[in-house]
Design a protein around this motif. Structure first.
Motif, PDB file in Angstrom:
ATOM      1  N   ASN A  68     -32.233  -2.758  46.563  1.00  0.00           N
ATOM      2  CA  ASN A  68     -32.462  -1.765  47.619  1.00  0.00           C
ATOM      3  C   ASN A  68     -33.485  -2.232  48.654  1.00  0.00           C
ATOM      4  OD1 ASN A  68     -35.023  -1.421  46.553  1.00  0.00           O
ATOM      5  ND2 ASN A  68     -34.507   0.409  45.413  1.00  0.00           N
ATOM      6  N   ALA A  69     -33.771  -3.531  48.688  1.00  0.00           N
ATOM      7  CA  ALA A  69     -34.817  -4.055  49.575  1.00  0.00           C
ATOM      8  C   ALA A  69     -34.611  -3.613  51.022  1.00  0.00           C
ATOM      9  CB  ALA A  69     -34.851  -5.577  49.475  1.00  0.00           C
ATOM     10  N   VAL A  70     -33.368  -3.564  51.448  1.00  0.00           N
ATOM     11  CA  VAL A  70     -33.080  -3.207  52.845  1.00  0.00           C
ATOM     12  C   VAL A  70     -33.581  -1.801  53.172  1.00  0.00           C
ATOM     13  CG1 VAL A  70     -31.204  -2.762  54.472  1.00  0.00           C
ATOM     14  CG2 VAL A  70     -31.132  -4.773  53.019  1.00  0.00           C
ATOM     15  N   PHE A  82     -22.906  -1.534  45.764  1.00  0.00           N
ATOM     16  CA  PHE A  82     -21.676  -1.517  44.986  1.00  0.00           C
ATOM     17  C   PHE A  82     -21.788  -0.423  43.931  1.00  0.00           C
ATOM     18  CE2 PHE A  82     -18.777  -3.832  41.916  1.00  0.00           C
ATOM     19  CZ  PHE A  82     -17.641  -3.653  42.680  1.00  0.00           C
ATOM     20  N   SER A  83     -20.797   0.413  43.825  1.00  0.00           N
ATOM     21  CA  SER A  83     -20.898   1.568  42.937  1.00  0.00           C
ATOM     22  C   SER A  83     -19.696   1.673  42.008  1.00  0.00           C
ATOM     23  CB  SER A  83     -20.996   2.838  43.792  1.00  0.00           C
ATOM     24  OG  SER A  83     -21.083   3.974  42.964  1.00  0.00           O
ATOM     25  N   TYR A  84     -19.932   2.107  40.808  1.00  0.00           N
ATOM     26  CA  TYR A  84     -18.881   2.345  39.814  1.00  0.00           C
ATOM     27  C   TYR A  84     -18.005   1.116  39.589  1.00  0.00           C
ATOM     28  CZ  TYR A  84     -20.032   7.258  39.667  1.00  0.00           C
ATOM     29  OH  TYR A  84     -20.686   8.445  39.484  1.00  0.00           O
ATOM     30  N   GLY A  85     -18.571  -0.045  39.840  1.00  0.00           N
ATOM     31  CA  GLY A  85     -17.836  -1.263  39.556  1.00  0.00           C
ATOM     32  C   GLY A  85     -16.657  -1.529  40.468  1.00  0.00           C
ATOM     33  N   LEU A 167      -7.818   8.364  55.031  1.00  0.00           N
ATOM     34  CA  LEU A 167      -8.132   6.980  55.414  1.00  0.00           C
ATOM     35  C   LEU A 167      -9.598   6.638  55.176  1.00  0.00           C
ATOM     36  CD1 LEU A 167      -6.322   5.959  58.727  1.00  0.00           C
ATOM     37  CD2 LEU A 167      -6.253   4.829  56.507  1.00  0.00           C
ATOM     38  N   ALA A 168     -10.490   7.505  55.592  1.00  0.00           N
ATOM     39  CA  ALA A 168     -11.933   7.245  55.440  1.00  0.00           C
ATOM     40  C   ALA A 168     -12.627   8.474  54.882  1.00  0.00           C
ATOM     41  CB  ALA A 168     -12.535   6.844  56.781  1.00  0.00           C
ATOM     42  N   ARG A 169     -11.935   9.172  53.980  1.00  0.00           N
ATOM     43  CA  ARG A 169     -12.461  10.416  53.414  1.00  0.00           C
ATOM     44  C   ARG A 169     -13.121  10.114  52.078  1.00  0.00           C
ATOM     45  NH1 ARG A 169      -9.365  14.367  50.556  1.00  0.00           N
ATOM     46  NH2 ARG A 169     -10.193  16.470  50.732  1.00  0.00           N
ATOM     47  N   GLY A 170     -14.429   9.957  52.103  1.00  0.00           N
ATOM     48  CA  GLY A 170     -15.175   9.532  50.929  1.00  0.00           C
ATOM     49  C   GLY A 170     -15.869   8.209  51.219  1.00  0.00           C
ATOM     50  N   PRO A 171     -17.048   7.991  50.649  1.00  0.00           N
ATOM     51  CA  PRO A 171     -17.826   6.793  50.965  1.00  0.00           C
ATOM     52  C   PRO A 171     -17.114   5.496  50.623  1.00  0.00           C
ATOM     53  CG  PRO A 171     -18.778   8.011  49.111  1.00  0.00           C
ATOM     54  CD  PRO A 171     -17.727   8.887  49.704  1.00  0.00           C
ATOM     55  N   GLY A 172     -16.411   5.451  49.498  1.00  0.00           N
ATOM     56  CA  GLY A 172     -15.706   4.246  49.115  1.00  0.00           C
ATOM     57  C   GLY A 172     -14.537   3.958  50.036  1.00  0.00           C
ATOM     58  N   ARG A 173     -13.835   5.008  50.402  1.00  0.00           N
ATOM     59  CA  ARG A 173     -12.686   4.839  51.296  1.00  0.00           C
ATOM     60  C   ARG A 173     -13.141   4.430  52.691  1.00  0.00           C
ATOM     61  NH1 ARG A 173     -10.148  10.603  49.467  1.00  0.00           N
ATOM     62  NH2 ARG A 173      -8.966   9.917  47.653  1.00  0.00           N
ATOM     63  N   ARG A 182     -20.946  -6.034  50.689  1.00  0.00           N
ATOM     64  CA  ARG A 182     -22.338  -6.476  50.574  1.00  0.00           C
ATOM     65  C   ARG A 182     -22.716  -7.538  51.619  1.00  0.00           C
ATOM     66  NH1 ARG A 182     -26.756  -4.550  48.226  1.00  0.00           N
ATOM     67  NH2 ARG A 182     -27.367  -6.538  47.317  1.00  0.00           N
ATOM     68  N   SER A 183     -21.714  -8.184  52.204  1.00  0.00           N
ATOM     69  CA  SER A 183     -22.040  -9.185  53.221  1.00  0.00           C
ATOM     70  C   SER A 183     -22.666  -8.523  54.442  1.00  0.00           C
ATOM     71  CB  SER A 183     -20.784  -9.965  53.622  1.00  0.00           C
ATOM     72  OG  SER A 183     -19.891  -9.123  54.320  1.00  0.00           O
ATOM     73  N   LEU A 184     -22.476  -7.211  54.574  1.00  0.00           N
ATOM     74  CA  LEU A 184     -23.051  -6.488  55.714  1.00  0.00           C
ATOM     75  C   LEU A 184     -24.350  -5.786  55.337  1.00  0.00           C
ATOM     76  CD1 LEU A 184     -19.748  -5.050  57.204  1.00  0.00           C
ATOM     77  CD2 LEU A 184     -21.253  -6.714  58.275  1.00  0.00           C
ATOM     78  N   ASP A 185     -24.812  -5.996  54.111  1.00  0.00           N
ATOM     79  CA  ASP A 185     -26.082  -5.413  53.691  1.00  0.00           C
ATOM     80  C   ASP A 185     -27.193  -5.966  54.583  1.00  0.00           C
ATOM     81  OD1 ASP A 185     -27.723  -3.838  51.944  1.00  0.00           O
ATOM     82  OD2 ASP A 185     -28.363  -5.680  50.960  1.00  0.00           O
ATOM     83  N   GLY A 186     -27.927  -5.094  55.238  1.00  0.00           N
ATOM     84  CA  GLY A 186     -29.002  -5.529  56.117  1.00  0.00           C
ATOM     85  C   GLY A 186     -28.589  -5.684  57.578  1.00  0.00           C
ATOM     86  N   ALA A 187     -27.314  -5.504  57.883  1.00  0.00           N
ATOM     87  CA  ALA A 187     -26.847  -5.641  59.272  1.00  0.00           C
ATOM     88  C   ALA A 187     -27.522  -4.604  60.165  1.00  0.00           C
ATOM     89  CB  ALA A 187     -25.330  -5.474  59.328  1.00  0.00           C
TER      90      ALA A 187
END
Length: 251
Positions: A68-70, A82-85, A167-173, A182-187
DNA sequence: TGCTCGATTACCT
DNA sequence: GGTAATCGAGCAA
């Protein structure tokens, strides 16, 4: 081709406030990701505020870690975890560095690049050929997409409409549709040259009307601090995910 | 080193 | 409406 350098972006100062102030102001704003495959943008309709060290449900509650450093960095940066695997969730950091506050982006309505989003979500090019929003081919850019949820499923039944809403209803979707990982972590979402950005709410009359009705309630899927009404959504918008309380694990 | 839980979703009944 | 899937982070021993 990417017209996103001409897109309006929220200023860093916008995020330099408590998460509970930023969260409702983010409703109606447009989150976009300019990937090699094309741009997908979504108008935010549901968010949750997490207040760091003072919020037992926040990832930042126990202090900074590698994951959670960001969250403890400067405001206006994306915290992706990343959540729930199997799912990614995206937050935007708020407040001055060290506070650990963030707003979780839970749901949105795809307003640009719907074809690409469908491909990512369902693995099919398009359900019906009416959508001109594939990659960056939308002639009108963000403005042309302001028509709302009408176009893409024209000619489809309620099933197609539901798919469009999902299409985008929910955080995972949301993350899957926008290819956020994760490549966008900190963007930095305020940087004009970055791949990820958030633009201000569009001042369309019909949207201004709907954006005026903001509801609050308990956050979804958490087992701590469940009484805090720090979830914000646009009332009556079909792209908002339903409320589900935390479910205790079966033994 | 090992175990438990989780800011969820898709699928099955 | 209910449940399995799936894996990384964090905590305890």
């Amino acid at each position: 081709m990417p017209d996103h350098d001409q897109r309006a972006l929220l200023a860093r100062e916008f995020f330099d406030r408590p998460a509970t102030e930023v969260a409702p102001d983010l409703l109606g704003c447009v989150l976009w990701h300019d990937s090699p495959a094309g741009i997908v943008a979504a108008r935010l309709v549901e968010v949750e505020a997490y207040r760091g060290g003072m919020d037992a449900a926040s990832h930042a509650f126990r202090g900074p870690t590698a994951r959670n450093a960001v969250m403890f960095g400067p405001p206006g940066h994306a915290y992706v975890y990343f959540s729930y695997g199997m799912h990614y969730c995206v937050n935007v950091v708020c407040q001055a560095p060290g506070r650990g506050e963030a707003v979780l982006l839970r749901a949105g309505a795809v307003v640009e690049g719907a074809m690409l989003a469908r491909q990512r979500r369902y693995g099919v090019p398009a359900a019906s050929g009416t959508d001109a929003g594939g990659t960056s081919a939308t002639g009108g850019g963000t403005g042309g997409a302001a028509a709302g949820p009408a176009g893409p499923d024209a000619g489809n039944g309620s099933r197609g409409r539901q798919r469009e809403l999902d299409l985008a209803r929910g955080p995972g979707r949301l993350c899957q549709a926008l290819a956020i990982d994760r490549s966008l972590d900190g963007a930095h979402v305020c940087a004009p040259s970055g791949p990820l950005g958030i633009g201000p709410a569009q001042v369309d009359q019909s949207q201004a009307d709907s954006a005026a009705i903001i509801r609050t309630g308990p956050r979804v899927g958490i087992s701590k601090a469940v009484e805090l009404p720090w979830r914000y959504w646009i009332a009556g918008d079909g792209h908002v995910s339903g409320y589900r309380p935390s479910k205790p694990r079966s033994s």
